[in-house]
Design an enzyme around this catalytic site. Structure first.
Site, PDB file in Angstrom:
ATOM      1  CG  ASP A 214      -1.923  -1.090   1.249  1.00 32.18           C
ATOM      2  OD1 ASP A 214      -2.171  -1.648   0.171  1.00 32.18           O
ATOM      3  OD2 ASP A 214      -2.446  -1.409   2.330  1.00 32.18           O
TER       4      ASP A 214
HETATM    5  P1  NDP Z   1       0.810  -4.032   3.074  1.00 29.37           P
HETATM    6  O1  NDP Z   1      -0.063  -4.669   4.086  1.00 29.37           O
HETATM    7  O2  NDP Z   1       0.208  -3.074   2.134  1.00 29.37           O
HETATM    8  O3  NDP Z   1       1.513  -5.148   2.177  1.00 29.37           O
HETATM    9  C1  NDP Z   1       2.316  -6.119   2.748  1.00 29.37           C
HETATM   10  C2  NDP Z   1       2.720  -7.081   1.649  1.00 29.37           C
HETATM   11  O4  NDP Z   1       3.669  -7.972   2.199  1.00 29.37           O
HETATM   12  C3  NDP Z   1       1.567  -7.907   1.150  1.00 29.37           C
HETATM   13  O5  NDP Z   1       1.137  -7.470  -0.117  1.00 29.37           O
HETATM   14  C4  NDP Z   1       2.112  -9.334   1.131  1.00 29.37           C
HETATM   15  O6  NDP Z   1       1.979  -9.872  -0.181  1.00 29.37           O
HETATM   16  C5  NDP Z   1       3.590  -9.173   1.483  1.00 29.37           C
HETATM   17  N1  NDP Z   1       4.082 -10.227   2.361  1.00 29.37           N
HETATM   18  C6  NDP Z   1       3.466 -10.810   3.401  1.00 29.37           C
HETATM   19  N2  NDP Z   1       4.239 -11.761   3.940  1.00 29.37           N
HETATM   20  C7  NDP Z   1       5.397 -11.778   3.234  1.00 29.37           C
HETATM   21  C8  NDP Z   1       6.576 -12.535   3.318  1.00 29.37           C
HETATM   22  N3  NDP Z   1       6.748 -13.503   4.237  1.00 29.37           N
HETATM   23  N4  NDP Z   1       7.573 -12.282   2.430  1.00 29.37           N
HETATM   24  C9  NDP Z   1       7.416 -11.314   1.478  1.00 29.37           C
HETATM   25  N5  NDP Z   1       6.306 -10.573   1.361  1.00 29.37           N
HETATM   26  C10 NDP Z   1       5.299 -10.800   2.222  1.00 29.37           C
HETATM   27  O7  NDP Z   1       2.036  -3.392   3.877  1.00 29.37           O
HETATM   28  P2  NDP Z   1       2.662  -1.940   3.848  1.00 29.37           P
HETATM   29  O8  NDP Z   1       3.720  -1.976   4.892  1.00 29.37           O
HETATM   30  O9  NDP Z   1       3.013  -1.531   2.467  1.00 29.37           O
HETATM   31  O10 NDP Z   1       1.486  -0.991   4.295  1.00 29.37           O
HETATM   32  C11 NDP Z   1       0.941  -1.020   5.599  1.00 29.37           C
HETATM   33  C12 NDP Z   1      -0.571  -1.059   5.542  1.00 29.37           C
HETATM   34  O11 NDP Z   1      -1.078  -1.381   6.832  1.00 29.37           O
HETATM   35  C13 NDP Z   1      -1.131   0.282   5.147  1.00 29.37           C
HETATM   36  O12 NDP Z   1      -2.318   0.099   4.431  1.00 29.37           O
HETATM   37  C14 NDP Z   1      -1.410   0.911   6.515  1.00 29.37           C
HETATM   38  O13 NDP Z   1      -2.354   1.930   6.473  1.00 29.37           O
HETATM   39  C15 NDP Z   1      -1.933  -0.311   7.268  1.00 29.37           C
HETATM   40  N6  NDP Z   1      -1.836  -0.204   8.712  1.00 29.37           N
HETATM   41  C16 NDP Z   1      -0.739   0.374   9.278  1.00 29.37           C
HETATM   42  C17 NDP Z   1      -0.665   0.563  10.640  1.00 29.37           C
HETATM   43  C18 NDP Z   1       0.477   1.316  11.218  1.00 29.37           C
HETATM   44  O14 NDP Z   1       0.339   1.898  12.293  1.00 29.37           O
HETATM   45  N7  NDP Z   1       1.637   1.309  10.567  1.00 29.37           N
HETATM   46  C19 NDP Z   1      -1.752   0.063  11.539  1.00 29.37           C
HETATM   47  C20 NDP Z   1      -2.832  -0.580  10.837  1.00 29.37           C
HETATM   48  C21 NDP Z   1      -2.863  -0.701   9.471  1.00 29.37           C
HETATM   49  P3  NDP Z   1       1.937 -11.481  -0.400  1.00 29.37           P
HETATM   50  O15 NDP Z   1       0.827 -11.991   0.464  1.00 29.37           O
HETATM   51  O16 NDP Z   1       1.705 -11.634  -1.853  1.00 29.37           O
HETATM   52  O17 NDP Z   1       3.276 -11.975   0.043  1.00 29.37           O
END
Ligand code: NDP
Length: 443
Positions: free
Chosen positions: A370
């Site tokens: 994101d």
């Molecule tokens: P995202 O949640 O947008 O994306 C994380 C990505 O990591 C996923 O698309 C997933 O894809 C991938 N992933 C998961 N596990 C693994 C793994 N073991 N190895 C490699 N990749 C992996 O994360 P961002 O950090 O970009 O964004 C944070 C989001 O969370 C934002 O939308 C934010 O608003 C929200 N948020 C943030 C908070 C905060 O305080 N920081 C609190 C609550 C929500 P795949 O499954 O294909 O691997």
């Protein structure tokens, strides 16, 4: 000590010891005049049960489940403040001054909202609860707030024959409000709500401190309340959201349904092999690493630092671009990288990083989604539209490591993956990083 990762652990221990001394001091030094404590059995019993549950939970929790746990504990703080108000209302309702009643009511309403809201936030962060909206929701929330204010005024003025009933009504409405104001908040906007709930718990505690004329409790509450408020304002700025909309629960979720989930016609994406990825990074001048939630899931922070060091030893300039809401809690990436001894000097904040991307050869995205989504800048129908993101697409080439094409927390597709200078490097972040290090060292 808490403001620096190197000393934060010690700072936490000092805080815990301080809290312990405060509890002992309360129990043994402050005997209320005319009514000394007699129920030590209950007090010690509750403390033992709380300590065992808290310690076991903290020891067992996985790092990736930490945000949920923080929400849960925050909710417990709100519940404590609400319980104090309930007990005090029943105990001294007869001879309460208006000021006392005001702090009792404020403590209960804010504590109740914080408790109910934190429970919903916990459910959302752990994926057990989805966003829910209904039409007229904002008006409904405002009406609840208004009714709470009217009922509170009735109790304070003493114009009611059934204060206990009205008090219970206010409690029920506060819990309802807590649920309804967090329920519709869309995925990417959760960080703002979490810091706001944290601030609420502090304010509710300060109300209890005021009630007991206890300066330490008052100061502690104000400290948490104001720190949470500052964080909320910073988060609002980071997400480009207005604080007013956060308070009435009117942003995020409603739009998620409108253009969010991944569609089938996203175009085609390019894959890159481990060897090619290692090669382009090793022979680059400047590499920017973008960590995200996936890096925390894979617990790949140490491998990430190893990769950084091996690139550095090949003469590559390596920096990290940190988005303020990357991960699942404020400062998540800073904490994660500090755990692996990554130098703070190498971390660039959003604005500084965005200035550097156009002169960057390779951006390596590790489990972020994101926070690098161009829709935030160019798609007004997107639920994250307006949120500042890392403009990684300006770099010469972008390598995205994740396990699949699944969306991130906000549940929306990411056009970055289909841009001509992007390529996907599929796999678990830790596994991929370890293989990249081996490849780079063998070149
Ligand atoms: P995202 O949640 O947008 O994306 C994380 C990505 O990591 C996923 O698309 C997933 O894809 C991938 N992933 C998961 N596990 C693994 C793994 N073991 N190895 C490699 N990749 C992996 O994360 P961002 O950090 O970009 O964004 C944070 C989001 O969370 C934002 O939308 C934010 O608003 C929200 N948020 C943030 C908070 C905060 O305080 N920081 C609190 C609550 C929500 P795949 O499954 O294909 O691997």
């Amino acid at each position: 000590m808490l403001s620096n990762p190197a000393t934060a652990r010690k700072g936490n221990l000092v805080s815990a010891a301080g809290m312990g001394i405060a509890i002992l001091g309360t129990l043994f030094l402050y005997q209320p005049v005319g009514a000394p404590f007699h129920n030590y059995g209950w007090i010690v019993g509750a403390m033992v049960i709380g300590t065992v549950i808290g310690s076991l939970a903290a020891l067992k929790v996985k790092m990736t489940e930490m945000p949920e746990m923080v929400s849960l504990f925050n909710g417990m703080g709100g519940l404590c403040a609400a319980l104090i108000s309930m007990v005090e209302f029943g105990r001294i309702a007869q001879d309460n001054t208006a000021m006392h009643l005001l702090s009792i009511l404020a403590g209960m309403v804010i504590g109740g909202v914080s408790f109910a809201g934190s429970m919903i936030a916990y459910g959302k962060l752990s994926g057990k609860i989805k966003d829910h909206t209904f039409s007229g929701q904002h008006i409904f929330n405002l009406v609840i707030l208004f009714v709470i204010l009217v009922l509170g005024a009735l109790i304070i003025h003493g114009d009611t024959g059934a204060p206990v009933l009205i008090f219970c009504g206010i409690l029920a409405l506060s819990l309802c409000y807590g649920v309804l104001f967090v329920l519709p908040i869309g995925g990417a906007d959760m960080p703002v709500v979490i810091s706001l709930l944290n601030s609420f718990t502090g304010v509710a505690t300060a109300c209890a401190g005021f009630l007991y004329n206890n300066q330490v409790m008052l100061t502690g509450g104000i400290l948490v309340g104001s720190a949470g408020a500052i964080l909320t304002i910073l988060m609002c700025k980071a997400m480009n959201r207005s604080i007013k909309n956060v308070l009435i629960g009117s942003f995020g979720g409603a739009k998620v349904a409108a253009g969010s989930t991944a569609t089938d016609d996203q175009g085609t994406y390019r894959e890159i092999s481990l060897i090619d990825s290692a090669m382009v990074m090793k022979y680059a001048h400047k590499v920017m690493i973008v960590p995200g939630y996936g890096l925390a899931v894979a617990q790949a922070q140490h491998a990430c630092h190893e990769l950084e060091k091996s690139l550095r030893s090949s003469g590559v300039d390596v920096k990290y671009a940190i988005h303020p809401v990357a991960g699942r809690m404020p400062g998540h990436m800073n904490v994660l990288l500090a755990e692996a001894d990554v130098s703070y000097d190498d971390l660039l904040e959003l604005e500084a990083a965005n200035e550097e991307f156009s002169s960057t050869d390779v951006v390596l995205i590790l489990g972020a989604n994101d926070v690098v989504n161009p829709a935030a800048e160019n798609d007004p129908s997107s639920p994250i539209y307006g949120m500042p993101v890392l403009q990684v697409w300006k770099a010469k080439s972008v390598i995205i490591n994740k396990r699949s094409m699944r969306p991130g927390y906000a549940g929306i597709e990411n056009q970055l993956f289909f841009l001509p200078n992007s390529s996907m490097l599929f796999g678990d972040a830790k596994d991929v990083l370890q293989k990249l290090i081996t490849e780079i060292k063998s070149m």
